[in-house]
Design a protein around this motif. Structure first.
Motif, mmCIF file in Angstrom:
data_model
loop_
_atom_site.group_PDB
_atom_site.id
_atom_site.type_symbol
_atom_site.label_atom_id
_atom_site.label_comp_id
_atom_site.label_asym_id
_atom_site.label_seq_id
_atom_site.Cartn_x
_atom_site.Cartn_y
_atom_site.Cartn_z
ATOM 1 N N GLN A 198 15.766 -3.568 32.433
ATOM 2 C CA GLN A 198 16.865 -2.511 32.787
ATOM 3 C C GLN A 198 16.121 -1.109 33.416
ATOM 4 O O GLN A 198 17.021 -1.056 34.676
ATOM 5 C CB GLN A 198 17.852 -2.195 31.614
ATOM 6 C CG GLN A 198 18.692 -3.414 31.401
ATOM 7 C CD GLN A 198 19.872 -3.248 30.566
ATOM 8 O OE1 GLN A 198 20.146 -1.964 30.328
ATOM 9 N NE2 GLN A 198 20.499 -3.876 29.838
ATOM 10 N N ALA A 223 16.858 -0.003 37.290
ATOM 11 C CA ALA A 223 17.649 1.093 37.640
ATOM 12 C C ALA A 223 16.853 2.149 38.597
ATOM 13 O O ALA A 223 17.464 3.030 39.186
ATOM 14 C CB ALA A 223 17.964 1.794 36.248
ATOM 15 N N GLN A 244 17.838 2.175 42.108
ATOM 16 C CA GLN A 244 19.196 2.799 42.475
ATOM 17 C C GLN A 244 19.829 1.766 43.181
ATOM 18 O O GLN A 244 20.319 2.034 44.270
ATOM 19 C CB GLN A 244 19.105 3.986 42.973
ATOM 20 C CG GLN A 244 18.398 5.266 42.085
ATOM 21 C CD GLN A 244 18.461 6.552 42.799
ATOM 22 O OE1 GLN A 244 18.541 6.492 43.825
ATOM 23 N NE2 GLN A 244 18.401 7.533 41.801
ATOM 24 N N ARG A 272 20.551 -6.820 40.887
ATOM 25 C CA ARG A 272 20.930 -5.075 40.814
ATOM 26 C C ARG A 272 21.565 -5.133 39.327
ATOM 27 O O ARG A 272 22.101 -6.238 38.919
ATOM 28 C CB ARG A 272 21.853 -4.673 41.590
ATOM 29 C CG ARG A 272 23.330 -5.267 41.623
ATOM 30 C CD ARG A 272 24.286 -4.468 42.701
ATOM 31 N NE ARG A 272 25.533 -4.811 42.420
ATOM 32 C CZ ARG A 272 26.356 -4.170 41.793
ATOM 33 N NH1 ARG A 272 26.227 -3.258 40.930
ATOM 34 N NH2 ARG A 272 27.667 -4.813 41.441
ATOM 35 N N LEU A 273 21.287 -3.996 38.707
ATOM 36 C CA LEU A 273 21.900 -3.871 37.495
ATOM 37 C C LEU A 273 23.301 -3.425 37.534
ATOM 38 O O LEU A 273 23.909 -2.594 38.473
ATOM 39 C CB LEU A 273 21.161 -2.801 36.589
ATOM 40 C CG LEU A 273 21.573 -2.639 35.124
ATOM 41 C CD1 LEU A 273 21.200 -3.652 34.440
ATOM 42 C CD2 LEU A 273 20.724 -1.417 34.707
ATOM 43 N N THR A 311 26.889 -1.514 36.693
ATOM 44 C CA THR A 311 27.205 -0.552 36.339
ATOM 45 C C THR A 311 28.065 -0.769 35.062
ATOM 46 O O THR A 311 28.485 -1.861 34.546
ATOM 47 C CB THR A 311 28.414 0.289 37.197
ATOM 48 O OG1 THR A 311 29.425 -0.534 37.344
ATOM 49 C CG2 THR A 311 27.803 0.453 38.484
#
Length: 476
Positions: A46, A50, A53, A106-107, A109
């Motif tokens: 994570q 992150a 971005q 991608r992580l 939100t």
């Protein structure tokens, strides 16, 4: 005793040896020096992802220094190949979004993750647990996910008996939290007003908010859902005022049920002008009633004018009774009162007393006065002689006369009807009638007043000892 964690947000002290598969008690204390051996993959991935971005390719991720270090020092094995990472990310879809075409990840939100969790549960207990455990991310929950959660929470209102404490708490907390955050969710969905939401979807949202908790909801939940309905209504009104949304016939009655709709009465009335051609007499009267109930006088007038025109051109000509029924609906809504009064004066002579009284009462309760209404009321007063109207209707006429001076001619007829049967009246109603007659100054001649007071005294005297203090004060 053990400290047991109940996802998502409850702790419990449980006796040693108690079996409860719902809780988690598999934590232990270790020396800080060996703590790093217990770091999980998620705790490394994570922060690594992150840092980029946004999207990061798998090949780039496999070379990330933190990930390489984790595999070599903690797992003591080579870094996974791309297929292993794909399996991991797709298996943890609620946290990660993987793109097969670009081989990127991608992580999600926090609000996306919350939406994914809500999408994975279908029953009210699952939805309640997720919403109750949510934090600030709930304020930015995607609108479709919020709508799905509202559907579930609104649909289950009578199946809470027999639930354990945790499920009950989760349901109550989820209902309040989702409704309380609906304004923020809508603000995010509309991007502060720049994005236009479909009117139909907004009205569905308002209806769902109103259904949460059912008819027997606690007072604090009722207050919260009213605020949620107002939040939806504010979006609807803003889009209407800015000409970003249009009202059609199927949606109009739903718009008229929104709280505070009278604030956009003028705008809504102008939008209704093109609609009258597509509306028949019965539907026009339904809109008159809905608008009247919502204090949208201009909207009510728009459809009342159309309804009167349709009635005038209807063949065969409507009977006096049918015309009075239309006038009563309009009078109750406070629409076209001047026109109604004129028509009522023309129809009064041939009307039944009960039907005429209904329309006179409807217009008079609106506080409207005119010579035409006074003329119709004078004819009604003559028809009441020798006719026994229900006591409740006589009382309503007397009270309405305090609001409209045009109803003064009927007060004498009401007084004479009461005089003939005062002892049969409920005491509280008789007191209210005396108060109304006293307020309707100069509406009663001396002889009628004397007879009314004499017979009222005969009826009330035996009851004075048992009269409520409020009624005694009215009499004084």
């Amino acid at each position: 005793f053990y400290l047991i964690f109940f996802p998502p947000n409850h702790l419990r002290v449980a006796p040693y040896g108690e079996d409860d598969d719902r809780g988690i008690a598999d934590f232990t204390l270790v020396d800080f020096g060996v703590m790093f051996k217990f770091i999980e993959m998620e705790e490394v991935l994570q922060p690594a992802v992150a840092a980029y971005q946004g999207w990061v390719k798998l090949e780039q991720l496999r070379k990330d220094p933190n990930i390489v270090l984790y595999f070599s020092n903690i797992l003591q094995k080579p870094v996974w190949d791309s297929e292993d990472f794909i399996i991991y990310f797709e298996g943890h879809w609620e946290t990660w979004e993987f793109n097969k075409e670009t081989q990127s990840v991608r992580l999600r939100t926090k609000q996306e993750k919350l939406a994914q969790l809500l999408g994975g549960v279908k029953d009210i207990d699952g939805v309640s647990a997720v919403v109750a455990g949510a934090k600030d991310e709930l304020t930015k929950l995607p609108l479709p996910a919020a709508a799905r959660a509202l559907v579930v929470l609104a649909a289950s209102t009578h199946d809470g008996d027999g639930l354990d404490v945790t499920k009950t708490i989760n349901r109550i907390a989820a209902q309040k939290k989702l409704l309380a955050n609906l304004r923020s969710i809508l603000a995010t969905a509309t991007n502060g007003g720049d994005v236009v939401l479909p009117l139909h979807d907004l009205l569905d949202m308002a209806d769902l908010a109103a259904a949460v908790g059912g008819a027997s909801a606690a007072s604090d939940l009722v207050h919260t859902r009213q605020a949620a309905q107002q939040a939806v209504a504010d979006i609807v009104f803003r889009q209407l005022e800015d000409d970003k949304s249009k009202v059609d016939v199927p949606l109009l009655s739903r718009v008229l049920r929104l709280p505070g709709v009278d604030e956009v009465d003028s705008k809504l009335a102008s939008m209704c002008q093109p609609l009258v051609a597509d509306v028949g007499l019965e539907q026009a009267l339904d809109f008159v009633k809905s608008a009247g109930n919502s204090s949208c006088t201009e909207v009510a007038n728009t459809f009342a004018t159309s309804a009167l025109l349709m009635m005038d051109t209807k063949q065969p000509e409507p009977s006096t009774e049918e015309q009075l029924q239309v006038l009563r609906i309009m009078g109750s809504a406070g629409a076209a009162l001047e026109d109604i009064s004129g028509r009522l004066a023309n129809l009064a002579q041939g009307a039944k007393a009960q039907d005429l009284a209904d329309v006179v009462l409807a217009v008079g309760e609106r506080g409207f006065s005119s010579d035409a209404l006074a003329q119709a009321t004078q004819i009604l007063a003559g028809k009441l002689s020798g006719l026994q109207l229900p006591a409740a209707r006589l009382l309503e006429l007397a009270v309405a006369s305090t609001k409209s001076s045009s109803l003064a001619p009927v007060v004498g007829a009401v007084a004479r009807a009461v005089t003939a049967d005062a002892t049969a009246w409920p005491v509280s109603d008789l007191v209210r009638l005396l108060l109304a007659v006293a307020k309707a100054k100069k509406a009663l001649n001396v002889e009628d007043k004397v007879q009314l007071l004499r017979h009222a005294a005969i009826a009330l005297k035996p009851q004075l000892g048992s009269l409520p203090s409020a009624d005694v004060i009215k009499l004084v």
